[in-house]
Design a protein around this motif. Structure first.
Motif: not given
Length: 195
Positions: A79-83, A88-89, A151-153, A166-171
């Protein structure tokens, strides 16, 4: 005469109204950056996919694993959770990361989520409906060594007609057997929007 003139004028007005509101669609290059709303869009997804794909295929975790085991690692995407504050897909860029791993032959990627369940349902159906020589057996799936999650914050700062988003995608990649986190990747995007 007045009635005929009124009908003619109304016909002209209706014609002008329908032609002036006509929609025009133009095909454009998929790499062209167009920001209409200021929200997360295809350009943000593409930039995230490119950055994260480049980071994961060049990570030391691959070399370390191959040196320890003599095999390519097997990865499953979790899972990549959209927070964030928007819809956002995440699949748009996680698929690109999977493709990069396969394309550059850095890792083997196994199916996860709903598609894995569909594969298992097909396998179950084959137990009844396929010939013995072509039926696929249960219990022979390749187990993953690592799971990719994230996560996507977002952070929004707004005042009157100005806004910064501001967006941050963390894997992160975790060794399934040991729970050790072996790789982190991120992509940051910042947008200034003025209305």
């Amino acid at each position: 005469m007045k009635k005929g003139l009124l009908i003619a004028v109304m016909s002209i007005v209706a014609l002008i109204a329908t032609t002036s509101c006509a929609r025009k669609v133009t095909r454009i290059d998929t790499n062209e950056q167009i920001d209409i709303s200021g929200r997360w869009n295809d350009t943000d997804a593409r930039l995230s996919a490119e950055a994260l794909s480049a980071q994961i295929v060049t990570g030391d975790w691959i070399t370390d694993y191959v040196q320890q085991t003599g095999k390519k690692p097997v990865v499953i995407v979790g899972l990549v959770r959209n927070k964030s504050h928007e819809h956002i897909d995440a699949e748009v860029f996680t698929k690109e990361v999977e493709k990069a791993l396969v394309k550059y032959q850095k890792a083997r990627v196994v199916q996860g989520g709903e598609m894995r369940e569909e594969l298992r349902a097909e396998k179950a159906d084959q137990q009844t409906n396929a010939s013995v020589s072509t039926m696929k057996k249960f219990g022979l799936e390749t187990g993953a060594d690592f799971i990719l999650q994230g996560t996507i914050n977002s952070v929004v700062d707004a005042l009157k007609k100005q806004k910064v988003v501001y967006y941050q995608v963390d894997l992160e990649l975790t060794n399934i057997e040991t729970n050790e986190k072996v790789w982190f990747g991120d992509k940051k995007i910042k947008k200034y929007i003025k209305n």
